[in-house]
Design an enzyme around this catalytic site. Sequence first.
Site, PDB file in Angstrom:
ATOM      1  N   LEU A  32      46.559  -9.341  40.504  1.00 29.26           N
ATOM      2  CA  LEU A  32      45.573 -10.776  39.818  1.00 29.26           C
ATOM      3  C   LEU A  32      45.107 -11.735  39.510  1.00 29.26           C
ATOM      4  O   LEU A  32      44.372 -11.744  40.513  1.00 29.26           O
ATOM      5  CB  LEU A  32      47.489 -11.588  38.948  1.00 29.26           C
ATOM      6  CG  LEU A  32      48.329 -10.583  38.935  1.00 29.26           C
ATOM      7  CD1 LEU A  32      49.704 -11.725  38.787  1.00 29.26           C
ATOM      8  CD2 LEU A  32      48.086  -9.654  37.500  1.00 29.26           C
ATOM      9  N   GLY A  35      41.311 -13.116  34.285  1.00 30.26           N
ATOM     10  CA  GLY A  35      41.760 -12.790  33.804  1.00 30.26           C
ATOM     11  C   GLY A  35      42.561 -12.168  33.031  1.00 30.26           C
ATOM     12  O   GLY A  35      43.344 -12.260  31.958  1.00 30.26           O
ATOM     13  N   HIS A  36      43.630 -11.423  34.027  1.00 27.43           N
ATOM     14  CA  HIS A  36      45.126 -11.405  33.451  1.00 27.43           C
ATOM     15  C   HIS A  36      46.099 -12.674  32.774  1.00 27.43           C
ATOM     16  O   HIS A  36      46.263 -12.887  32.531  1.00 27.43           O
ATOM     17  CB  HIS A  36      45.831 -10.512  35.023  1.00 27.43           C
ATOM     18  CG  HIS A  36      45.355  -9.445  35.113  1.00 27.43           C
ATOM     19  ND1 HIS A  36      44.507  -9.705  36.729  1.00 27.43           N
ATOM     20  CD2 HIS A  36      45.679  -8.220  34.881  1.00 27.43           C
ATOM     21  CE1 HIS A  36      44.328  -8.619  36.973  1.00 27.43           C
ATOM     22  NE2 HIS A  36      44.793  -7.709  35.364  1.00 27.43           N
ATOM     23  N   ASP A 150      37.965  -3.279  29.207  1.00 27.66           N
ATOM     24  CA  ASP A 150      38.835  -1.708  28.882  1.00 27.66           C
ATOM     25  C   ASP A 150      38.377  -1.366  27.778  1.00 27.66           C
ATOM     26  O   ASP A 150      39.695  -1.026  27.389  1.00 27.66           O
ATOM     27  CB  ASP A 150      39.623  -1.168  30.044  1.00 27.66           C
ATOM     28  CG  ASP A 150      39.715  -1.389  31.460  1.00 27.66           C
ATOM     29  OD1 ASP A 150      39.141  -1.282  31.731  1.00 27.66           O
ATOM     30  OD2 ASP A 150      40.582  -2.787  31.848  1.00 27.66           O
TER      31      ASP A 150
HETATM   32  O1  PAF Z   1      44.342  -1.989  32.006  1.00 24.35           O
HETATM   33  C1  PAF Z   1      45.282  -1.730  33.444  1.00 24.35           C
HETATM   34  O2  PAF Z   1      45.168  -2.296  34.620  1.00 24.35           O
HETATM   35  C2  PAF Z   1      46.053  -0.313  34.236  1.00 24.35           C
HETATM   36  O3  PAF Z   1      45.308   0.957  32.912  1.00 24.35           O
HETATM   37  C3  PAF Z   1      47.368  -0.537  32.699  1.00 24.35           C
HETATM   38  C4  PAF Z   1      47.641  -0.187  31.749  1.00 24.35           C
HETATM   39  C5  PAF Z   1      47.967  -1.790  33.899  1.00 24.35           C
HETATM   40  C6  PAF Z   1      48.152   0.333  32.870  1.00 24.35           C
HETATM   41  O4  PAF Z   1      47.939   1.194  34.151  1.00 24.35           O
END
Ligand code: PAF
Length: 280
Positions: A32, A35-36, A150
Amino acid sequence: MLVCLTTQSLKDALLDVRKSHSIGFVPTMGALHEGHLSLIKEAQQANDIAVVSIFVNPTQFDNKEDLKKYPRTLERDTKLLEQVNCDFVFAPSANDIYENNIHSTKFTFGGLEHAMEGKFREGHFDGVGTIVKRLFEIVEPTNAYFGEKDFQQLQIIKKLVTTYNIPIKIVGCKIHREKDGLAMSSRNARLSTKHREVAPFIYKTLREAKLKFEKQSALKVDQWVHEQFRQHPYLELEYFEIANAQTLKTISRKRKGNKYRGFIAAFAGKIRLIDNIALN
Ligand code: PAF
């Protein structure tokens, strides 16, 4: 904060909670970073409780080496989540979450899956679709949070919930960046000193491409970006695409009223980095 290591224990723990609380869910693969944490903050602000999953999903990796080397830092991650007052952490094993059958389902996402990451990472979005659908079935959140780094994944997950009538609101969150502009990613920790130093070039190029896009054709901007990377001694461009932000189809000319984004995937040594920017 409760840490659940099995699907059953999380389901049991959430059984009563969900009757009277909204649940904000942040799926992650761990390692982590800020960003998370910003996604978790958004989840906490808009929901009664926050659930974070930590699971390095094997079926979305097209590269075995990348899967092997993906950082796994569960102890550090749980400490961090405790500090930010997360309520539940879900960190299952692969056999548990896949019920001893670790493989992905084949999905179609209206063509979104063929562009960019889909083109260069075979089976990637089948793996993402499989695990996110499974996580949604287990957690049954009210809202789920995904980063725009993403961007293609975010669009695909929006498509997933509409296709399968999954009653979850998908919330896209802004890209979090280091001070020098590099998009935050768990992979950044694996960059060599030299590659970490040069990696902000990716965002710098995207920003300049955005300025050029105001006056120049998509084709000219595309050529310019390719040329910047051709001259770069440490970064290797995998793709640069200017695409329609809704359909993710590559464009060769702009049309009025459409929203466009620029997308980059580039290798810094063996580490693959992605980033994107709204162009208009
Ligand atoms: O973006 C990510 O970290 C992964 O693709 C996810 C959404 C947790 C799925 O494994």
